[in-house]
Design an enzyme around this catalytic site. Structure first.
Site, short mmCIF file in Angstrom:
data_model
loop_
_atom_site.label_atom_id
_atom_site.label_comp_id
_atom_site.label_asym_id
_atom_site.label_seq_id
_atom_site.Cartn_x
_atom_site.Cartn_y
_atom_site.Cartn_z
N SER A 26 41.27 50.80 33.60
CA SER A 26 42.42 51.20 34.40
C SER A 26 43.59 50.30 34.02
O SER A 26 43.40 49.23 33.44
CB SER A 26 42.11 51.09 35.90
OG SER A 26 41.67 49.79 36.24
N GLU A 28 47.68 48.70 34.96
CA GLU A 28 48.73 48.43 35.95
C GLU A 28 50.10 48.49 35.28
O GLU A 28 50.29 47.96 34.18
CB GLU A 28 48.54 47.06 36.59
CG GLU A 28 49.65 46.73 37.60
CD GLU A 28 49.47 45.37 38.24
OE1 GLU A 28 48.50 45.21 39.00
OE2 GLU A 28 50.29 44.47 37.96
N TYR A 60 54.42 47.28 43.81
CA TYR A 60 55.34 47.55 44.91
C TYR A 60 56.49 46.56 44.87
O TYR A 60 56.27 45.35 44.70
CB TYR A 60 54.57 47.41 46.22
CG TYR A 60 55.17 48.12 47.42
CD1 TYR A 60 55.48 49.47 47.36
CD2 TYR A 60 55.37 47.46 48.62
CE1 TYR A 60 55.98 50.13 48.46
CE2 TYR A 60 55.86 48.11 49.74
CZ TYR A 60 56.18 49.45 49.64
OH TYR A 60 56.67 50.11 50.74
N ALA A 62 59.79 44.17 45.90
CA ALA A 62 59.95 43.13 46.91
C ALA A 62 61.04 43.46 47.93
O ALA A 62 61.15 42.81 48.95
CB ALA A 62 60.25 41.79 46.24
N ASP A 120 47.92 38.72 52.96
CA ASP A 120 46.66 38.11 53.38
C ASP A 120 46.87 36.86 54.21
O ASP A 120 46.05 36.51 55.04
CB ASP A 120 45.84 37.71 52.14
CG ASP A 120 45.51 38.92 51.29
OD1 ASP A 120 44.37 39.36 51.37
OD2 ASP A 120 46.40 39.39 50.57
N ALA A 158 45.60 30.15 50.26
CA ALA A 158 44.36 30.07 51.05
C ALA A 158 44.08 28.63 51.46
O ALA A 158 44.42 27.68 50.74
CB ALA A 158 43.19 30.61 50.23
N ASN A 167 37.97 36.12 53.72
CA ASN A 167 39.05 37.08 53.84
C ASN A 167 38.78 38.32 52.99
O ASN A 167 39.04 39.45 53.41
CB ASN A 167 40.37 36.43 53.43
CG ASN A 167 41.54 37.36 53.67
OD1 ASN A 167 41.84 37.72 54.80
ND2 ASN A 167 42.20 37.77 52.59
N PHE A 222 53.32 32.92 34.86
CA PHE A 222 52.53 33.73 35.79
C PHE A 222 51.35 32.93 36.34
O PHE A 222 51.05 32.97 37.53
CB PHE A 222 52.01 35.00 35.10
CG PHE A 222 53.07 36.00 34.75
CD1 PHE A 222 54.28 36.03 35.42
CD2 PHE A 222 52.84 36.93 33.76
CE1 PHE A 222 55.26 36.97 35.10
CE2 PHE A 222 53.80 37.88 33.43
CZ PHE A 222 55.02 37.90 34.10
N HIS A 272 40.40 46.18 34.38
CA HIS A 272 41.75 46.56 34.78
C HIS A 272 42.73 45.75 33.93
O HIS A 272 42.71 44.51 33.96
CB HIS A 272 41.97 46.26 36.26
CG HIS A 272 43.26 46.76 36.81
ND1 HIS A 272 43.52 48.10 37.01
CD2 HIS A 272 44.39 46.10 37.22
CE1 HIS A 272 44.73 48.24 37.51
NE2 HIS A 272 45.28 47.05 37.64
N ARG A 278 53.77 47.55 28.62
CA ARG A 278 53.69 47.65 27.17
C ARG A 278 52.31 48.19 26.81
O ARG A 278 51.31 47.79 27.39
CB ARG A 278 53.90 46.29 26.51
CG ARG A 278 55.24 45.64 26.84
CD ARG A 278 55.42 44.36 26.05
NE ARG A 278 56.61 43.65 26.43
CZ ARG A 278 56.67 42.67 27.33
NH1 ARG A 278 55.55 42.27 27.92
NH2 ARG A 278 57.79 42.07 27.64
#
Length: 295
Positions: A26, A28, A60, A62, A120, A158, A167, A222, A272, A278
């Site tokens: 899959s 993203e 989604y 911001a 979360d 966390a 969680n 990242f 994923h 790209r």
């Protein structure tokens, strides 16, 4: 240059195990902000569509403007492709009624799969709602197939690793079908995390998120934001290649291929890919792994 790249892939094809019979993939994507970025997104989508991914997710925004753009691109993908689209949805700065309206709209478009992310942990910009609550809300609206996030190296906000795991179990217990991990480069961290999930009673699939590296500095940025460790050997591989994008891509593809091979040997059948809109590296990796069949 293209010839050199293709020969490199052919040599990998001859030396790597074909695991296509047991691999699901899959992808993203993120909503484009400019016309140029939109063109790049559609070029990437068109390149990757023939790989028959199990679904494609769209992140989604911001803020309200970016979120509107997200909804628009999702509708375009649904309208113009046969892909199963799984929009990201968060509960940050959005009321329960707004979330219900968004979910109902997605359902009316034929979208049955949603990736419920973020929220979360408490922060000053969010309402008192968490991802587990979002999963519950979605399942109340309709029988959505819900995917959530997992963090092999612990969510940056966390309290500790155990709290993070608890969680995740709460999200699964609320009705999530599976979890996709934050990208990682340390195979052992994923395997240990998967074992810990089993020990706490999580029986949902934990899909590894794979980030093919083409720009080490970007990947490092990242990683720093998301508490992800980059092994020193990977850093060393990219040293001195700031002005050599082709070699960076070859190394990035090699790293990702070896990760998928190693994980596959550990019984992982689903991957994923974070494409960053790209297609080149992801397409090459899938070609080497045998996901793309010869015509």
């Amino acid at each position: 240059m293209k010839y050199h790249y293709n020969n490199y892939l052919d040599s990998l094809n001859n030396n790597l195990l074909d695991i296509s019979h047991k691999v699901d993939i899959s992808f993203e994507f993120f909503p484009p902000k400019t016309e140029e970025m939109k063109t790049q997104l559609w070029e990437s989508l068109n390149k990757l569509v023939p790989l028959n991914p199990s679904f494609v997710s769209v992140t989604y925004g911001a803020n309200n403007g970016e979120r509107a753009n997200t909804h628009k691109i999702i509708e375009e993908i649904v309208r113009n492709t046969d892909l199963i689209v799984a929009p990201h949805l968060t509960c940050i700065d959005t009321s329960r009624n707004q979330l219900r309206d968004i979910a109902k709209n997605y359902w009316s478009l034929g979208i049955k799969h949603i990736v419920a992310l973020r929220g979360d942990y408490e922060n000053t910009n969010s309402i008192m709602m968490y991802a587990a609550d979002l999963v519950q809300l979605l399942k109340e609206v309709a029988d959505f197939d819900v995917t959530v996030a997992a963090y092999p190296e612990v969510h940056p906000e966390a309290k500790n690793a155990q709290a993070d795991l608890v969680n995740l179990k709460k999200k699964i217990d609320m009705g999530a079908s599976r979890a996709i991990t934050q990208f990682f480069f340390d195979i052992d961290s994923y395997l240990r995390f998967r074992d810990r999930c089993v020990s706490i009673g999580i029986d949902a699939e934990i899909i590894p998120g794979i980030l093919p590296i083409s720009n080490y500095n970007q990947a490092y940025k990242f990683a720093k934001m998301t508490n992800v460790h980059i092994p020193k050997w990977i850093k060393k591989q990219f040293e001195g290649l700031e002005e050599d994008p082709l070699t960076r891509k070859l190394i990035g593809a090699s790293v990702a291929i070896e990760m998928v091979k190693s994980l596959s040997k550990e019984g992982v059948n689903n991957f994923h890919f974070y494409t960053l809109n790209r297609s080149d590296l992801t397409f090459a990796i899938c070609k080497v792994l045998g996901v793309i069949k010869a015509s």
